[in-house]
Scaffold this motif. Structure first.
Motif, short mmCIF file in Angstrom:
data_model
loop_
_atom_site.label_atom_id
_atom_site.label_comp_id
_atom_site.label_asym_id
_atom_site.label_seq_id
_atom_site.Cartn_x
_atom_site.Cartn_y
_atom_site.Cartn_z
N GLY A 2 -14.65 27.83 6.83
CA GLY A 2 -14.50 28.30 5.47
C GLY A 2 -15.66 27.88 4.60
O GLY A 2 -16.75 27.58 5.09
N ARG A 3 -15.41 27.85 3.32
CA ARG A 3 -16.44 27.40 2.38
C ARG A 3 -16.42 25.89 2.28
O ARG A 3 -15.36 25.29 2.16
N ALA A 381 -19.32 34.08 -1.46
CA ALA A 381 -18.20 34.44 -2.34
C ALA A 381 -18.57 35.55 -3.31
O ALA A 381 -17.68 36.12 -3.96
N GLN A 403 -8.69 26.31 -4.36
CA GLN A 403 -8.94 27.76 -4.34
C GLN A 403 -10.13 28.07 -3.44
O GLN A 403 -10.10 29.02 -2.64
N GLY A 406 -9.23 27.95 0.08
CA GLY A 406 -8.20 28.89 0.52
C GLY A 406 -6.88 28.21 0.83
O GLY A 406 -6.09 28.69 1.64
#
Lengths: 522, 143
Positions: A2-3, A381, A403, A406
C-alpha cells in the motif's frame, strides 16, 4: 503493498519559518517543494501548545480532555490508543525515531519505557495495548530516541557518550543546577538558551535522527508497508546549532520579527489589554509553567537578543530541511517515492519575540497556535496540489494516516482526515479547531480554552490563580494577524463572541475521569 | 515566592489502616511498591535506596510512629538543600484507609520528581491490596 507514510515532526516551530509560508529567514527548499507538489495548510492548529499533550494528540487522534495528558509531566498511559498500533496491526512496519515525549524526561528512577529502552538495548518494549493484549510499545516496533542535548537516558545521548564523549559538554545545558529551565545566555547577546556549539555537524542530533531513519529504511524489504515517524528535537530551545553553520544567518543582519513591538511602551500597552498572565510573566512577577526559565524576565530582553534567537532558530530549521532532503533521497533510491505520503508538521509554535516574549505558555496566539503543515500525498493517489485555508488540527493526523493506509478509522479518534482542498473541507463540515491549556505548578493553576473558527480566535479562561473566569481574548485573524487588539470587551462583536463561546463550550469533550496525575515537571 | 515546594499525593485503599501501615511502615518494603527503586537497605535510622539509574541515595529516617501511622524521612544526598518525605495512613473505618505521601523539597523541581513517583507508588499499593495480591488481615501486609 500500500501507501507508505513518512511522518515528519519538528518541535516548537513557527508557521512563518518556512519559505513556502512566506518566511524569509530560513531557506527551506525541500519542504517548499513538498508543498508545491502537495497540500499546504494555512491554518493548522494544535490541540495544546506544549509537547506532551500535543504529541499525545498526534498519536491518539484525541483531544487533551480525552487522552488525559493535561500538561507536560503527565505521562500518556502506556496502553493509550495509538495510531501506530493500528497500522502495526494492519501489517505496517512502524518506527519512531527522534523525540517521542509521551512520557516525562526528568526521570531519575528510570521508570518510563521511553527512558528505559536504550538501556535495554532492544528495538522496542513489549507493553500492554489499548483494548487488551501486549505488543510493541505504543505500536512501534523500532524505537530510537533523541531529545535536546546529549545527556540523559536516550539513544542519542548514549551514542554521543560512546562515540564522541568529548562533544557532550558542547551542548547548552537545557536545565540549570536546580533542574529549572536554564536562563543563562552563552551566545553573543546573552539571550537565554543560546550557545555557540562547537559540535561537528554530523554529530548533531538533527543529522543523527535523519541517519537513523535512513538506516531503518535500509533494513526494510522493498515491498514492506511502513509508517515512520521521524521526529526532530529542533528548532525547540536550546538554540545551539553547530557553530560551523552560524554563517548561514548572521544575527546582526536579521530584521526584527513583525510580532515584536520595538518600543517597551507599545509592548506594555498591548500586553495590558490581554488577561493578566501576559503582563505578569513579562514583568517577571508570575511563573505559571515549567516551560520557560523562571529566572528570566522577558521585559529585560533586548532587540539584539530577539535577533540572535531568530537567527539561531532559522539555522536549525535549515539543517532540518537538509536532513529531510537526505531521507527523501534514500526513499527515491529505494524506488518508493510514488507510493510514499509525506506529512511535515510540528507539535506547537514558539513566541520567538512576539510581544517581547520567548518560549511558550498559556498564550493562545499565532506564534504558538499557527503551525506549519504540509501533506505531499503519494503520487499514486493522484491528489491535486492545493492550499487549504480551513482550520485543521493535529487531531486530524491520525485519521489521515488510517485513511492513507486504507484501514478503518477507529471510533476513538476524534478528528477528521485532513481535507485535500477548501471545497473538501466545506463539504465535510471541517470549520473549527479547539485548543486547551491546563497547568498547575506549585499552587499556580491556569486553565485556558480556545476555539478557532470563521477567521476568529476566541479564548476563555476558567477560574485559576490569576483569572476569575470572566476574562477572554478575541482576535480577528484577517484584520489583526499579529493579535494585538483584544476585542473581548468590544460591544461591536459581542454577539459573535457569545456565539463562539457557546460553540466552544458545546464542542469540548468531557474531561477524563479520574484525572491523570502529574508525575514530573516535564 | 515560597521557599520550599510541596507536593502531596493520596489514595483511598480498601484495606485496613493497620494492614497498610504494617507494610509501608517497614522501610525495607519500598522496592515492592515505589517505582524505580530496586533496593533498600536499612541500618538503624539510615536507609540507602538504589534507584533505576543505579544511583544509591542515602536517607535518614526521622519518624516511624506506629501509633500515628506516620513515616518521615529525608534524603541526605548533597543535591537537596531541603527534603522531607512524609507518609501518613489514616483509618477511614470499614476496612478502608487514606494514605498520603507528602514531599517538601528544595530545589523545587525535586518535589515534583519524587512526589510524582510517589503518586505512582500509591496507585501500585492500592492495586496490590485491592487485587488480593497482598494478603490482608494479618497486620503485616507481607505476601
Amino acid at each position: 503493498m500500500g501507501r507508505r507514510i513518512l511522518f515528519i515532526t519538528t518541535d516548537q516551530q513557527r508557521y512563518d519559518t518556512l519559505g513556502c509560508n512566506g518566511g524569509l529567514l530560513s531557506r527551506t527548499p525541500v519542504v517548499d517543494a513538498l508543498a508545491a507538489d502537495g497540500i499546504r495548510y494555512e491554518r493548522a492548529v494544535p490541540q495544546s501548545v506544549v509537547c506532551m499533550p500535543s504529541r499525545s494528540t498526534m498519536l491518539t487522534g484525541q483531544h487533551q480532555a480525552t487522552h488525559g495528558v493535561w500538561m507536560n509531566g503527565v505521562p500518556l498511559p502506556v496502553d493509550a490508543p495509538s495510531v501506530a498500533a493500528v497500522l502495526h496491526d494492519a501489517g505496517y512496519r512502524t518506527a519512531l525515531i527522534g523525540k517521542a515525549h509521551f512520557e516525562p524526561f526528568l526521570d531519575p528512577f528510570e521508570r518510563f519505557n521511553e527512558n528505559r529502552v536504550a538501556s535495554l538495548g532492544t528495538d522496542t518494549i513489549e507493553a500492554p495495548q489499548y483494548g487488551g493484549g501486549v505488543g510493541p510499545h505504543r505500536g512501534f516496533d523500532h524505537l530510537r530516541f533523541a531529545t535536546h542535548g546529549a545527556t540523559g537516558y536516550l539513544h542519542y545521548a548514549k551514542w554521543i557518550a560512546a562515540e564522541h564523549p568529548e562533544a557532550i559538554g558542547n551542548y547548552y545545558s537545557v536545565i540549570d543546577a536546580d533542574l529549572e529551565v536554564n536562563a543563562e545566555g552563552l551566545g553573543d547577546t546573552g539571550a537565554p538558551q543560546v550557545k555557540h556549539n562547537p559540535i561537528e555537524r554530523d554529530w548533531y542530533h538533527t543529522d543523527w535522527v535523519a541517519q537513523r531513519t535512513i538506516d531503518w529504511l535500509g533494513g526494510l524489504d522493498a515491498d514492506d508497508d511502513w509508517f515512520c515517524w521521524m521526529s526532530f528535537p529542533d528548532p525547540h530551545h536550546p538554540w545551539d546549532p553547530p557553530e560551523s553553520e552560524l554563517h548561514r544567518v548572521p544575527w546582526r543582519d536579521v530584521d526584527l520579527p513583525a510580532g515584536y513591538p520595538e518600543s517597551a511602551a507599545d509592548r506594555e500597552r498591548i500586553l495590558d489589554a490581554k488577561p493578566a498572565q501576559w503582563r505578569r510573566w513579562y514583568d517577571g512577577t508570575l511563573v505559571s509553567n515549567y516551560e520557560a526559565p523562571p529566572a528570566w524576565v522577558p521585559a529585560a530582553m533586548t532587540a539584539d537578543q530577539v535577533r540572535e534567537v531568530n537567527a539561531m532558530n532559522a539555522i536549525e530549521v535549515e539543517l532540518i530541511d537538509e536532513a529531510i532532503g537526505r531521507v527523501l533521497a534514500e526513499i527515491e533510491r529505494r524506488g518508493w517515492t510514488d507510493d510514499v505520503d509525506v506529512i511535515v508538521t510540528t507539535d506547537h509554535g514558539e513566541l520567538q519575540g512576539d510581544f517581547g516574549l520567548l518560549f511558550k505558555g498559556p498564550y493562545h496566539v499565532d506564534g504558538l497556535m499557527r503551525l506549519p503543515l504540509i501533506w505531499r500525498p503519494a503520487t499514486s493517489a493522484a491528489v491535486e496540489p492545493a492550499t487549504v485555508t480551513a482550520p485543521v488540527g493535529l487531531i486530524d493526523l491520525a485519521p489521515t494516516f488510517t485513511q492513507i493506509a486504507g484501514v478503518a478509522t477507529p471510533e476513538w479518534m476524534q478528528g477528521s482526515a485532513l481535507p485535500v482542498s477548501d471545497a473538501d473541507a466545506q463539504t465535510r463540515g471541517i470549520d473549527q479547531q479547539l485548543t486547551a491549556w491546563d497547568s498547575e505548578l506549585f499552587g499556580v493553576g491556569m486553565y485556558v480554552r480556545t476555539i478557532t473558527r470563521d477567521g476568529w480566535v476566541c479564548t476563555t479562561y476558567l477560574p485559576g490563580a490569576v483569572h476569575d473566569g470572566t476574562e477572554g481574548e478575541l482576535y480577528s485573524l484577517a484584520d489583526d494577524p499579529l493579535q494585538r487588539e483584544n476585542r473581548w470587551d468590544d460591544p461591536a462583536v459581542r454577539s459573535l463572541r457569545d456565539d463562539l463561546v457557546a460553540q466552544l463550550r458545546a464542542s469540548l469533550p468531557p474531561e477524563l475521569e479520574p484525572r491523570l496525575e502529574l508525575e514530573a515537571p516535564v | 515566592m515560597l521557599v520550599v515546594a510541596s507536593v502531596r499525593r493520596q489514595q483511598i485503599i480498601n484495606a485496613s489502616a493497620d494492614d497498610v501501615w504494617a507494610f509501608v511502615g517497614d522501610p525495607t518494603t519500598l522496592p515492592e511498591w515505589f517505582p524505580g527503586v530496586s533496593d533498600a537497605v536499612v541500618d538503624g535510622d539510615e536507609r540507602t535506596i538504589t534507584i533505576g539509574s543505579g544511583i544509591p541515595l542515602p536517607e535518614r529516617i526521622l519518624t516511624n510512629d506506629s501509633v500515628l501511622r506516620r513515616f518521615q524521612y529525608t534524603v541526605s544526598a548533597g543535591f537537596f538543600r531541603h527534603h522531607l518525605g512524609t507518609i501518613d495512613v489514616f483509618d477511614l473505618g470499614d476496612d478502608r484507609c487514606l494514605i498520603a505521601y507528602a514531599t517538601d523539597a528544595e530545589p523545587d523541581v525535586m518535589a515534583l520528581v519524587i512526589g510524582g513517583a510517589a503518586g505512582a507508588g500509591l496507585r501500585e499499593l492500592k492495586r496490590q491490596f485491592e487485587s488480593g495480591e497482598r494478603p490482608v488481615g494479618n497486620a503485616t501486609g507481607r505476601a
